[in-house]
Design a protein around this motif. Structure first.
Motif, mmCIF file in Angstrom:
data_model
loop_
_atom_site.group_PDB
_atom_site.id
_atom_site.type_symbol
_atom_site.label_atom_id
_atom_site.label_comp_id
_atom_site.label_asym_id
_atom_site.label_seq_id
_atom_site.Cartn_x
_atom_site.Cartn_y
_atom_site.Cartn_z
ATOM 1 N N ILE A 188 0.815 -1.230 0.000
ATOM 2 C CA ILE A 188 0.000 0.000 0.000
ATOM 3 C C ILE A 188 0.842 1.270 0.000
ATOM 4 O O ILE A 188 0.299 2.367 -0.113
ATOM 5 N N ALA A 189 2.164 1.145 0.110
ATOM 6 C CA ALA A 189 3.031 2.327 0.197
ATOM 7 C C ALA A 189 2.884 3.270 -1.006
ATOM 8 O O ALA A 189 2.794 4.489 -0.837
ATOM 9 N N PRO A 190 2.829 2.755 -2.277
ATOM 10 C CA PRO A 190 2.670 3.679 -3.415
ATOM 11 C C PRO A 190 1.375 4.484 -3.350
ATOM 12 O O PRO A 190 1.363 5.680 -3.683
ATOM 13 N N ALA A 191 0.275 3.844 -2.945
ATOM 14 C CA ALA A 191 -1.001 4.567 -2.853
ATOM 15 C C ALA A 191 -0.929 5.671 -1.813
ATOM 16 O O ALA A 191 -1.437 6.784 -2.023
ATOM 17 N N ILE A 192 -0.289 5.382 -0.683
ATOM 18 C CA ILE A 192 -0.128 6.400 0.360
ATOM 19 C C ILE A 192 0.721 7.559 -0.157
ATOM 20 O O ILE A 192 0.409 8.733 0.065
ATOM 21 N N GLY A 193 1.786 7.247 -0.879
ATOM 22 C CA GLY A 193 2.663 8.292 -1.422
ATOM 23 C C GLY A 193 1.933 9.213 -2.388
ATOM 24 O O GLY A 193 2.105 10.435 -2.349
ATOM 25 N N LEU A 194 1.106 8.644 -3.270
ATOM 26 C CA LEU A 194 0.345 9.461 -4.227
ATOM 27 C C LEU A 194 -0.643 10.371 -3.514
ATOM 28 O O LEU A 194 -0.809 11.539 -3.866
ATOM 29 N N LEU A 195 -1.304 9.848 -2.485
ATOM 30 C CA LEU A 195 -2.271 10.649 -1.735
ATOM 31 C C LEU A 195 -1.572 11.804 -1.020
ATOM 32 O O LEU A 195 -2.050 12.947 -1.048
ATOM 33 N N VAL A 196 -0.448 11.520 -0.379
ATOM 34 C CA VAL A 196 0.297 12.560 0.343
ATOM 35 C C VAL A 196 0.756 13.655 -0.614
ATOM 36 O O VAL A 196 0.666 14.851 -0.313
ATOM 37 N N ARG A 197 1.201 13.257 -1.798
ATOM 38 C CA ARG A 197 1.694 14.244 -2.764
ATOM 39 C C ARG A 197 0.560 15.156 -3.233
ATOM 40 O O ARG A 197 0.723 16.370 -3.317
ATOM 41 N N TYR A 198 -0.596 14.569 -3.556
ATOM 42 C CA TYR A 198 -1.731 15.367 -4.020
ATOM 43 C C TYR A 198 -2.194 16.355 -2.948
ATOM 44 O O TYR A 198 -2.392 17.548 -3.217
ATOM 45 N N VAL A 199 -2.355 15.860 -1.727
ATOM 46 C CA VAL A 199 -2.821 16.720 -0.633
ATOM 47 C C VAL A 199 -1.814 17.837 -0.376
ATOM 48 O O VAL A 199 -2.184 18.997 -0.150
ATOM 49 N N GLY A 200 -0.524 17.535 -0.416
ATOM 50 C CA GLY A 200 0.504 18.550 -0.186
ATOM 51 C C GLY A 200 0.445 19.675 -1.192
ATOM 52 O O GLY A 200 0.555 20.858 -0.838
ATOM 53 N N LYS A 201 0.261 19.336 -2.469
ATOM 54 C CA LYS A 201 0.174 20.363 -3.509
ATOM 55 C C LYS A 201 -1.023 21.278 -3.279
ATOM 56 O O LYS A 201 -0.923 22.509 -3.408
ATOM 57 N N ARG A 202 -2.177 20.677 -2.963
ATOM 58 C CA ARG A 202 -3.376 21.484 -2.726
ATOM 59 C C ARG A 202 -3.207 22.387 -1.510
ATOM 60 O O ARG A 202 -3.579 23.556 -1.542
ATOM 61 N N PHE A 203 -2.641 21.847 -0.437
ATOM 62 C CA PHE A 203 -2.432 22.646 0.769
ATOM 63 C C PHE A 203 -1.518 23.828 0.481
ATOM 64 O O PHE A 203 -1.757 24.944 0.950
ATOM 65 N N HIS A 204 -0.463 23.587 -0.272
ATOM 66 C CA HIS A 204 0.503 24.658 -0.560
ATOM 67 C C HIS A 204 -0.155 25.786 -1.350
ATOM 68 O O HIS A 204 0.021 26.965 -1.048
ATOM 69 N N LYS A 205 -0.917 25.425 -2.371
ATOM 70 C CA LYS A 205 -1.565 26.426 -3.218
ATOM 71 C C LYS A 205 -2.567 27.257 -2.422
ATOM 72 O O LYS A 205 -2.586 28.498 -2.504
ATOM 73 N N ILE A 206 -3.399 26.585 -1.628
ATOM 74 C CA ILE A 206 -4.420 27.304 -0.857
ATOM 75 C C ILE A 206 -3.766 28.145 0.245
ATOM 76 O O ILE A 206 -4.234 29.251 0.555
ATOM 77 N N SER A 207 -2.677 27.660 0.822
ATOM 78 C CA SER A 207 -2.003 28.397 1.896
ATOM 79 C C SER A 207 -1.498 29.739 1.410
ATOM 80 O O SER A 207 -1.564 30.738 2.132
ATOM 81 N N HIS A 208 -0.969 29.796 0.188
ATOM 82 C CA HIS A 208 -0.519 31.072 -0.375
ATOM 83 C C HIS A 208 -1.682 32.058 -0.437
ATOM 84 O O HIS A 208 -1.556 33.227 -0.061
#
Length: 586
Positions: free
Chosen positions: A176-196
């Protein structure tokens, strides 16, 4: 100004690594905290092992275990408690130190940024950098790291434990590690954009609030309450929308992560309950194994959530670094001067404001001997205040030259140049401090009490200072709002008198005052002007008719020059202004 491309992961990584440098001065404290969290995490696998011994004791009816197992439980939790205290306490020290360092660095940088920054940046945006941005940054390099170390250690310890117990079963977590990695990456990008976006909106909210507070008299006089309420409500609404977007992502992240992990746990349970496994392992072994597996989802989920906080912190860091990377005032001069004679020369000067194309001053030439008074008059927008602001180098010019005692002002250090000048403006700036500290401000701090008292008396200020509750030691509130306009102006003149600079700049110092206040202030001004080179910007005849030279400005040019009598005799611009009333000269 440096612009950060938040879309590039490389840039985000560089900013985060730069952020981590703030840990260097507190590295020993951080190391102690980290050891505490590591100890806490590695003690966690002892819990399923303890449970294994408890189940074994129950199965075997081992009554002697009651003398050892309870103390083992107490020992594990006691040591974890000590480790948790060490980790949290020392990390709080680290966090507080970083907050203080960042806020000080941002504030210190703001004190040396050029005037063009303050002309173009709303106050609320600057305040947001010191408050909300620093808070987000601190969370990224302390709170998030706490979770990474503590929960990461728990995950490592638990995985080591379950792989040690049965590595074949535990391979489900690897799947399940690849699925977790993809989810973390997507959420991180969204958080960064909205935080700005959230930080910009936070600045807007602060800006609206600060403007309303500063201008509450105008708001109430003109019935602007509803307008200000709507402005603030709109800013809060924009902030709420972004906040809810952030919360929606965070709320979806947690159950999605749990669902992914649940598939691994389900696969493990399916295999554990197979006849082969039930026959091969004891109940105690299986209970301990299943307990350890069940303890993994929580730290894995918390680890995934830290990515959002780190992305918010990086967004905050980029806002902070934009300020820290800005060019400070150009202070390349090397000359110092104890006290200038006060000869001011302006030669072929032309000027336009930064990032604009319109030239606001054209071919300005004037010689001002030491101790003489020159008045600048002209309609609003003619360039009078701009010219005066170039003398202390609030802005830098590109064409022509300004000299003090025959030396270009750019050759002096800024501190030395500005010590030669005292400035009194129409909009007096006072601080939420005592009367004495407002007079003896900045370089004047520490001036003898007798000198402060003498300056206040010369400025005709003691007549109202003596009536204040604590006299010179009375705190006058933000911008001296407890005082009248005339009283604030006299404190500004007292400050100029205490400075005792050879060059005095009076920028409409008596405008918007009643006749009685103006008369008292005019007396004080005459004292402060004695034996000083004085540049006066005024729109009242009484303040300039005795000037040694009057410069009439129009559209950034000097169109006439001479004494009051000479200019009236010319019957030109000055005479027309005089006939129309000097109140039109702004």
């Amino acid at each position: 100004m440096k612009k950060t491309d938040s879309a590039h992961p490389e840039s985000n990584l560089q900013d985060y690594l730069r952020l981590l440098r703030y840990l260097k001065p507190v590295l020993p404290l951080f190391a102690i905290s980290g050891l505490g969290f590591i100890a806490f995490g590695f003690l966690q696998p002892l819990l399923p092992e303890l449970l294994k011994h408890i189940v074994t004791a129950i199965e075997q009816k081992d009554v002697e275990a009651r003398w050892t197992l309870p103390w083992m439980a107490v020992g594990i939790f006691a040591v974890q408690g000590v480790a948790s205290f060490i980790g949290n306490y020392f990390m709080a020290r680290v966090s507080g130190t970083i907050v203080r360092t960042l806020q000080k660095e941002v504030f210190d940088k703001l004190t040396v940024l050029p005037a063009s920054y303050f002309d173009t940046t709303p106050t609320g945006q600057s305040i947001a950098r010191i408050t909300s941005s620093v808070g987000m940054v601190t969370a990224a390099i302390t709170n998030s790291i706490v979770v990474v170390i503590r929960e990461g250690t728990i995950v490592i310890g638990m995985l080591a434990y379950v792989f040690y117990q049965n590595w074949q079963l535990s391979l489900a977590f690897v799947a399940i590690a690849p699925a977790i990695g993809l989810l973390v990456r997507y959420v991180g990008k969204r958080f960064h954009k909205i935080s700005h976006k959230m930080q910009d909106v936070a600045g807007d909210t602060l800006q609206v609030a600060s403007e309303m507070i500063r201008g509450y008299r105008v708001m109430r006089s003109f019935g602007g309450e509803a307008y200000e309420k709507q402005r603030f409500a709109d800013a809060c609404a924009r902030s709420f929308v972004l906040h809810m977007k952030m919360q929606k992502i965070a709320a979806l992240n947690t159950p999605t992560m749990q669902l992914i992990v649940s598939f691994a746990i389900a696969a493990i349970l399916f295999m554990v309950l197979s006849p082969a496994m039930l026959a091969q392992y004891s109940t105690a072994d299986l209970v301990a194994y299943i307990t350890a597996v069940a303890m993994l989802p929580k730290p894995i989920r918390q680890l995934s959530e830290t990515n959002g906080a780190i992305q918010k912190g990086i967004a905050g860091a980029q806002k902070i670094f934009e300020i820290l990377d800005m060019q400070a005032e150009n202070d390349t001069g090397t000359l110092t001067c104890d006290r200038a004679a006060g000869v001011v020369s302006v030669r072929q000067l032309a000027f336009r404001y930064p990032n604009t194309t319109d030239t606001v001053l054209h071919d300005i030439d004037v010689e001002i001997p030491a101790g003489k008074t020159v008045a600048l008059v002209g309609r609003s927008g003619s360039g009078k205040s701009t010219l005066a602001s170039l003398l202390p180098r609030f802005y830098d010019y590109d064409t022509g030259e300004i000299l003090l005692d025959g030396v270009p002002v750019k050759d002096y250090t800024l501190a030395s140049l500005r010590r030669q000048m005292a400035l009194v403006t129409q909009h007096v700036v006072l601080f939420n401090d005592t009367v004495a500290n407002n007079i003896a401000y900045g370089d004047l701090a520490g001036a003898p009490r007798e000198q402060i008292l003498a300056a206040a008396e010369a400025a005709n200020a003691m007549e109202f200072i003596d009536k204040l509750p604590q006299g010179l030691d009375t705190v006058i509130g933000e911008n001296g709002l407890q005082l009248s306009g005339g009283q604030r102006q006299r404190l500004a003149i007292a400050r100029a008198l205490l400075r005792d600079a050879p060059v005095l700049i009076l920028d409409e110092a008596t405008s918007a005052l009643d006749n009685e206040s103006e008369a008292k202030i005019q007396q004080a001004l005459e004292r402060v002007m004695e034996n000083r080179t004085t540049i006066v910007i005024a729109h009242r005849l009484s303040t300039i008719e005795n000037a040694d030279l009057i410069l009439v400005m129009d559209k950034g040019r000097i169109v006439e020059r001479g004494t009051h009598g000479e200019l009236l005799a010319l019957d030109g611009h000055y005479a027309r202004l005089h006939r129309s009333g000097f109140d039109e000269i702004g």
